[in-house]
Design an enzyme around this catalytic site. Structure first.
Site, mmCIF file in Angstrom:
data_model
loop_
_atom_site.group_PDB
_atom_site.id
_atom_site.type_symbol
_atom_site.label_atom_id
_atom_site.label_comp_id
_atom_site.label_asym_id
_atom_site.label_seq_id
_atom_site.Cartn_x
_atom_site.Cartn_y
_atom_site.Cartn_z
ATOM 1 C CG ASP A 123 -3.152 5.213 -3.783
ATOM 2 O OD1 ASP A 123 -2.111 4.597 -2.698
ATOM 3 O OD2 ASP A 123 -2.759 6.306 -5.086
ATOM 4 C CG HIS A 167 -2.217 0.773 0.981
ATOM 5 N ND1 HIS A 167 -2.724 1.864 0.459
ATOM 6 C CD2 HIS A 167 -2.947 0.477 1.172
ATOM 7 C CE1 HIS A 167 -3.605 1.819 0.490
ATOM 8 N NE2 HIS A 167 -4.499 1.350 1.311
#
Length: 410
Positions: free
Chosen positions: A385, A381
């Site tokens: 995204d 992450h």
């Protein structure tokens, strides 16, 4: 006669050392040039070191389990003429026999007990076993000796014990055999896998997103063209080639996933090297399909089969394993229905495929039964995204449910 050193060869830049795991020959054995002498294990593969010449294995300097470095001498070879060869072999054999005799004599002098005797000694906490007279071969203690000793002790303390009790005792304690343990030293590969998996958990912001795909279209293609494919290419049309092609097309649309983090920089790759997770007797490895976007489906299937065979026989090379921008793992071959795969660093994402099962689904407001498969994308992450990860997985779903989109590039 010449003494030739046996060296550890140069290792790839990313590999600093290796471990001796097996000597195929013992001291005094006659060998021919290129005969495999020893196997060494690196963090990635097992390498075979051949004999540099005809001769006799003169010495083994680095035994099994020793960690060795590139250029290190691990043994010597005696290169000799034919006339002296038989003499040397006889002399060497005599030395070996003498050593064996010496070892045997030393063992005969040792105080050894059978597993049954050791178990009785331990169970009854017998600390003065030296005072018990052995009646076995070479005065070794036997089970009967221990039981008689116990009987005498209990008789002296007015605790009667009969023959039935003594015989029953052995049966009542056999369950102890099922409580044993076994310690096995981790292989270098298993240790490396452990380190990398722990590193992934500690050094990435790993997250997993899921979806499901209707595999009916792919299964229909395999059913329709599978036999023709095999006749033309000599390889079975599997599922992995479909997965690889779908992943490549999705990576082209989402370059963030075909990238990695290097300190405070992001590296975007303009090529597609796909790692394929393969289970081997030594553990999980991820050989790489280099330039997979340029490969046909037949070439992909052939290469994956080659990786699998080499993995089973510990023949994968460093070149097979180096690189890779994205990994595909197929737990479905083991029956896995659902999983959260761990990222293969320094990559930023991994796709998990799973078992295909028929499930009821709603199609045009009707309940139908279709072969369904869950998809799982684990991603870092820090770089990727939610929008990109979900979009990437949706694209793979679209390509697999309608493979003609790849052919038409739409």
């Amino acid at each position: 006669m010449n003494i030739i050193n046996i060296f550890i060869p140069d290792l790839p830049e990313s590999v600093t050392d290796a471990t001796i795991i097996k000597w195929h020959k013992k001291k005094g054995d006659k060998v021919q040039e290129d005969t495999i002498l020893v196997d060494i294990e690196t963090d990635k593969v097992i390498l075979e070191i051949p004999s540099p010449s005809d001769g006799i294995l003169n010495s083994i300097i680095a035994d099994k389990g020793k960690i060795v470095l590139p250029g290190q001498v691990i043994g010597t070879l005696l290169k000799i003429g034919i006339k002296n060869e038989e003499k040397i072999i006889k002399t060497t054999n005599n030395v070996v026999n003498t050593d064996n005799n010496q070892n045997i004599n030393l063992k005969l002098l040792e105080k050894t007990y059978s597993p049954t005797v050791r178990r009785l000694i331990s169970m009854h906490d017998l600390r003065d076993v030296d005072i018990i007279q052995g009646t076995g071969t070479k005065n070794r203690l036997t089970r009967k000796d221990i039981l008689n000793y116990l009987k005498n002790i209990r008789s002296n303390t007015n605790k009667k014990i009969n023959n039935y009790d003594l015989n029953a005792y052995n049966f009542n304690t056999t369950h102890k055999n099922h409580r044993s343990i076994k310690r096995v030293k981790m292989t270098r590969l298993r240790k490396k896998i452990s380190e990398r998996l722990l590193s992934t958990k500690n050094n990435t912001a790993s997250l997993t997103t899921f979806n499901e795909v209707n595999m009916q279209s792919i299964l229909n293609l395999r059913r329709k063209y599978g036999e023709l494919f095999k006749q033309k290419h000599g390889i079975k049309l599997g599922l992995m080639s479909f997965y690889v092609k779908a992943v490549i097309e999705a990576l082209k649309i989402f370059p963030e996933i075909n990238a990695s983090i290097d300190n405070d920089e992001i590296i975007y790759y303009n090529y597609f090297d796909i790692s394929i997770a393969i289970s081997t007797p030594r553990g999980l490895v991820t050989p790489v399909l280099k330039n997979a976007d340029l490969m046909s489906m037949a070439e992909i299937e052939i290469k994956i089969k080659d990786f699998s065979e080499k993995g089973k026989n510990s023949k994968l090379t460093i070149d097979d394993l180096i690189g890779g921008n994205f990994t595909i793992t197929n737990g479905g071959v083991f029956g896995s229905l659902f999983s959260t795969p761990l990222i293969n660093p320094p990559q930023s994402a991994i796709l998990g495929m799973h078992a295909i099962h028929k499930r009821p689904v709603i199609v045009d407001e009707n309940i139908e039964v279709h072969p369904m498969m869950y998809l799982a994308l684990s991603y870092d992450h820090r770089l990727i995204d939610g929008k990109e990860s979900v979009g990437f997985l949706l694209k793979i779903k679209e390509f697999l449910e309608d493979f003609s989109r790849i052919v038409l590039n739409i």
